[in-house]
Design a protein around this motif. Sequence first.
Motif, PDB file in Angstrom:
ATOM      1  N   GLY A   8       8.446   6.212  13.404  1.00 13.01           N
ATOM      2  CA  GLY A   8       7.406   6.137  12.573  1.00 13.01           C
ATOM      3  C   GLY A   8       6.549   7.576  12.710  1.00 13.01           C
ATOM      4  O   GLY A   8       6.734   8.055  13.690  1.00 13.01           O
ATOM      5  N   MET A   9       6.012   7.611  11.542  1.00 13.24           N
ATOM      6  CA  MET A   9       5.110   9.087  11.625  1.00 13.24           C
ATOM      7  C   MET A   9       3.873   9.015  12.601  1.00 13.24           C
ATOM      8  O   MET A   9       3.816  10.410  13.282  1.00 13.24           O
ATOM      9  CB  MET A   9       4.660   9.104  10.301  1.00 13.24           C
ATOM     10  CG  MET A   9       5.065  10.184   9.161  1.00 13.24           C
ATOM     11  SD  MET A   9       5.693  11.597   9.985  1.00 13.24           S
ATOM     12  CE  MET A   9       4.329  12.568  10.241  1.00 13.24           C
ATOM     13  N   ASN A  10       3.440   8.145  12.769  1.00 18.21           N
ATOM     14  CA  ASN A  10       2.017   7.955  13.598  1.00 18.21           C
ATOM     15  C   ASN A  10       2.224   6.637  14.450  1.00 18.21           C
ATOM     16  O   ASN A  10       2.760   5.564  13.778  1.00 18.21           O
ATOM     17  CB  ASN A  10       0.938   8.280  13.148  1.00 18.21           C
ATOM     18  CG  ASN A  10       0.530   7.729  11.953  1.00 18.21           C
ATOM     19  OD1 ASN A  10       0.590   6.365  11.940  1.00 18.21           O
ATOM     20  ND2 ASN A  10       0.218   8.148  10.813  1.00 18.21           N
ATOM     21  N   PRO A  11       1.397   6.591  15.532  1.00 18.71           N
ATOM     22  CA  PRO A  11       1.548   5.230  16.212  1.00 18.71           C
ATOM     23  C   PRO A  11       0.882   4.165  15.229  1.00 18.71           C
ATOM     24  O   PRO A  11       1.076   2.866  15.512  1.00 18.71           O
ATOM     25  CB  PRO A  11       0.389   5.420  17.232  1.00 18.71           C
ATOM     26  CG  PRO A  11       0.556   6.963  17.595  1.00 18.71           C
ATOM     27  CD  PRO A  11       0.728   7.476  16.347  1.00 18.71           C
ATOM     28  N   LYS A  12       0.002   4.431  14.259  1.00 18.56           N
ATOM     29  CA  LYS A  12      -0.398   3.259  13.531  1.00 18.56           C
ATOM     30  C   LYS A  12       0.752   2.773  12.279  1.00 18.56           C
ATOM     31  O   LYS A  12       0.465   1.543  12.092  1.00 18.56           O
ATOM     32  CB  LYS A  12      -1.603   3.763  12.504  1.00 18.56           C
ATOM     33  CG  LYS A  12      -2.891   3.390  13.343  1.00 18.56           C
ATOM     34  CD  LYS A  12      -4.172   3.711  12.558  1.00 18.56           C
ATOM     35  CE  LYS A  12      -5.380   3.755  13.336  1.00 18.56           C
ATOM     36  NZ  LYS A  12      -6.471   4.566  12.746  1.00 18.56           N
ATOM     37  N   HIS A  13       1.590   3.703  12.004  1.00 16.26           N
ATOM     38  CA  HIS A  13       2.678   2.965  11.235  1.00 16.26           C
ATOM     39  C   HIS A  13       3.848   3.241  11.931  1.00 16.26           C
ATOM     40  O   HIS A  13       4.791   4.249  11.434  1.00 16.26           O
ATOM     41  CB  HIS A  13       2.643   3.777   9.823  1.00 16.26           C
ATOM     42  CG  HIS A  13       1.434   3.862   9.227  1.00 16.26           C
ATOM     43  ND1 HIS A  13       0.770   2.806   8.355  1.00 16.26           N
ATOM     44  CD2 HIS A  13       0.139   4.726   9.328  1.00 16.26           C
ATOM     45  CE1 HIS A  13      -0.302   2.776   8.031  1.00 16.26           C
ATOM     46  NE2 HIS A  13      -0.653   4.122   8.508  1.00 16.26           N
ATOM     47  N   SER A  14       4.301   2.312  12.942  1.00 15.66           N
ATOM     48  CA  SER A  14       5.329   2.619  13.729  1.00 15.66           C
ATOM     49  C   SER A  14       6.070   1.456  13.552  1.00 15.66           C
ATOM     50  O   SER A  14       5.668   0.422  13.439  1.00 15.66           O
ATOM     51  CB  SER A  14       5.162   3.080  15.133  1.00 15.66           C
ATOM     52  OG  SER A  14       4.300   2.133  15.724  1.00 15.66           O
ATOM     53  N   ASP A  32       8.257   8.170   3.322  1.00 15.80           N
ATOM     54  CA  ASP A  32       9.115   7.107   3.646  1.00 15.80           C
ATOM     55  C   ASP A  32      10.165   7.348   4.886  1.00 15.80           C
ATOM     56  O   ASP A  32      11.199   6.690   4.762  1.00 15.80           O
ATOM     57  CB  ASP A  32       9.931   6.996   2.453  1.00 15.80           C
ATOM     58  CG  ASP A  32      10.122   5.548   1.884  1.00 15.80           C
ATOM     59  OD1 ASP A  32       9.452   4.692   2.108  1.00 15.80           O
ATOM     60  OD2 ASP A  32      11.210   5.352   0.838  1.00 15.80           O
ATOM     61  N   GLY A  33      10.024   8.278   5.629  1.00 17.80           N
ATOM     62  CA  GLY A  33      10.772   8.467   6.848  1.00 17.80           C
ATOM     63  C   GLY A  33      11.129   7.509   7.390  1.00 17.80           C
ATOM     64  O   GLY A  33      12.605   7.129   7.876  1.00 17.80           O
ATOM     65  N   LYS A  34      10.209   6.542   7.857  1.00 18.85           N
ATOM     66  CA  LYS A  34      10.602   5.482   8.674  1.00 18.85           C
ATOM     67  C   LYS A  34      11.554   4.710   7.895  1.00 18.85           C
ATOM     68  O   LYS A  34      12.285   3.950   8.703  1.00 18.85           O
ATOM     69  CB  LYS A  34       9.253   4.852   8.878  1.00 18.85           C
ATOM     70  CG  LYS A  34       9.410   3.674   9.849  1.00 18.85           C
ATOM     71  CD  LYS A  34       7.791   3.058  10.115  1.00 18.85           C
ATOM     72  CE  LYS A  34       7.564   1.907   9.114  1.00 18.85           C
ATOM     73  NZ  LYS A  34       6.197   1.479   9.059  1.00 18.85           N
TER      74      LYS A  34
END
Lengths: 468, 189
Positions: free
Chosen positions: A137-143, A82-84
């Motif tokens: 975002g944690m990684n480019p797919k979920h940014s 849930d960081g984002k």
Amino acid sequence: MWHQIEENKRKSGILIFTMLFVLLILGACLGVAFSCYTNPPSANSFAALSQEEIVTLELAILQGLFYSAIVWLFLLVITFVDGKRAILALNHAKKIPKGANKILENVVAEMSLAAGLPTPPEIYIIDCLMPNAFATGMNPKHSAIAVTTGLLTTLDRDELQAVVAHEIAHIVNRDTTYMLFAGIMLGTIVLVSDCIVRSFCGKSRNSRSNGGAFKGGGAAVLIMFVVLIFAMIIAPLAARLLYFSLSKKREYLADACAVQYTRYPESLATALAKISGSVYVFRDADKITSAMFIVHPLDTEIIYKNRYSLFGDLFSTHPPTEKRIEILKTMTRADFDAYNEAFKKTSGRRRTILTKEELYGTKHLEIKKPNQEKQSKVDGSLVAGTVALATVGTLADVKAKEAQEQQKQELVERKREALDTVWKANNYIFKKCTCGTKLKFPQEYKGQEISCPHCNALIKVENDETVG
Amino acid sequence: MSETTIITLIPAIVMGLILIYVAGVYNSLVVLKNRVKNAWSQIDVQLKRRYDLIPNLVETVKGYAAHEAATLEKVIKARQQAINVNADNVKSRALAENALSGTLKSLFAVAENYPDLKANQNFLQLQEELTSTENRLSYARQFYNDSVLEYNNKKEQFPVNMFAAVFNFENRSFFEVAEEEKAAPKVSF
């Protein structure tokens, strides 16, 4: 570029374990402090501590370690899951629904393609007059990319594109991953040490009246003192330095990448100038997350001048904006090499900013000017409009005035568009009146009709109305 | 450890190191090749988007500017030609797509003469969509060309070129645009 990604991944790993270490020490401190408070040792020095007291102290340390390890695990899970959302919520960012702002969406899609991002990031909006933006975002797919309404109002399409390119560069380079970890871990350490300091101060005040923490002998006082010093100064300072010392170079690199994507350094330079020259301040910006913004939200020109200090440079997360602009303006091509050359030229130093590894795979990229057609079209219509006024002397004046007028009109239009996006992000329903007024009301509105404030006509409210 | 075991071990270790190196080179080449492939599919997506938008655009323009039939016909023909071209031949594909870009430009230029058309909400929307698609196409092409360059560079450098030949890594061609775009509306039917 690939080198940067690897490095950021590695650094994220190191950071996670450094933070574990700091948290463990903080936990041990907390344990000792707690034990000293509830069960103060009576001895006057460490040597005089009884066996029993040493055991209780050791037990307290173990307890502290255990709890801090749990906290660390908990934080790790939160960051991953849930960081984002936490970072976005901290900055009051709202997700915009599809179709709410066509230009912004198109620009993000275009820049994702230029960067080779597999999926375009989600777009969020912050209702704030200061032009600014950040990515997370944690990684480019979920940014996600968040922009302020001020950004949408003050920048034209090309400048907006440059800013979005800069943010996407952060995502591609995995800076966002690192910053997410750093932000959440640092936030916790600051919070925990703050708690320790506060509880100590509260207790020492009590101790005068009824004898609290300092009731015991000298050993207790000494232990408490060391713990306090650590909690008060070293932990947050170390965390902050670690966090801040790492983000200056990544700004330069993101600028260089942005130019590579857009092939047009000028637009990023003017965008940065507009952002840092803003008279508005983003007061709600969280201190910890502010390092993620394209220009430090609490560090615009006006504030910067009043608050310059020796330590300013050590603690600042961004290179001075004027320098970034200068580099961009002296670039003669659009590749990393050109950025390096410009950096050398402007700073007068031999050292370059991007290393050999980061330069891998680059070449000579020419600068290309976007939207030239649009520009000439505007000029053309201006000339056509002024030909009727024939007199040559005033032609330039009229032209300038008209251009000014048009600019003003454009600004109003953009402002309206930006505010509409915020309304849409808040799920307001749009309804057009016959007089041309756009009515906006919340979905929860219960009434059947609404009266137009301009022409007083009654407009039927239908909830199935499409947003637009 | 006796001398003989050391003597037999050394070649084994050297062979092992070479194997690890070759595996590393192979993997990095595969990564780059897949990036090129992926970039190409992104171009494809944008091209499809354009094919889908064009019939709508033509219909809208027809309603307002029926006697510009020649221009419309050109657009339709260029679209059909672009669709029919062999998908794997990058060079001929680039040529056909550039021709289509050119006809679209002339269509929008023609539209400038029809105020009613320019005011049409549908037309404006389509224009924005197509402009953005053109932009996306150019950025996707930019990324594709960058990826191809990186891949080709890596592949041709010594000593990678030796392995590249053994593992059958082929050169990819660029999606060229510069020259053709200058002479864009050069479509003859």
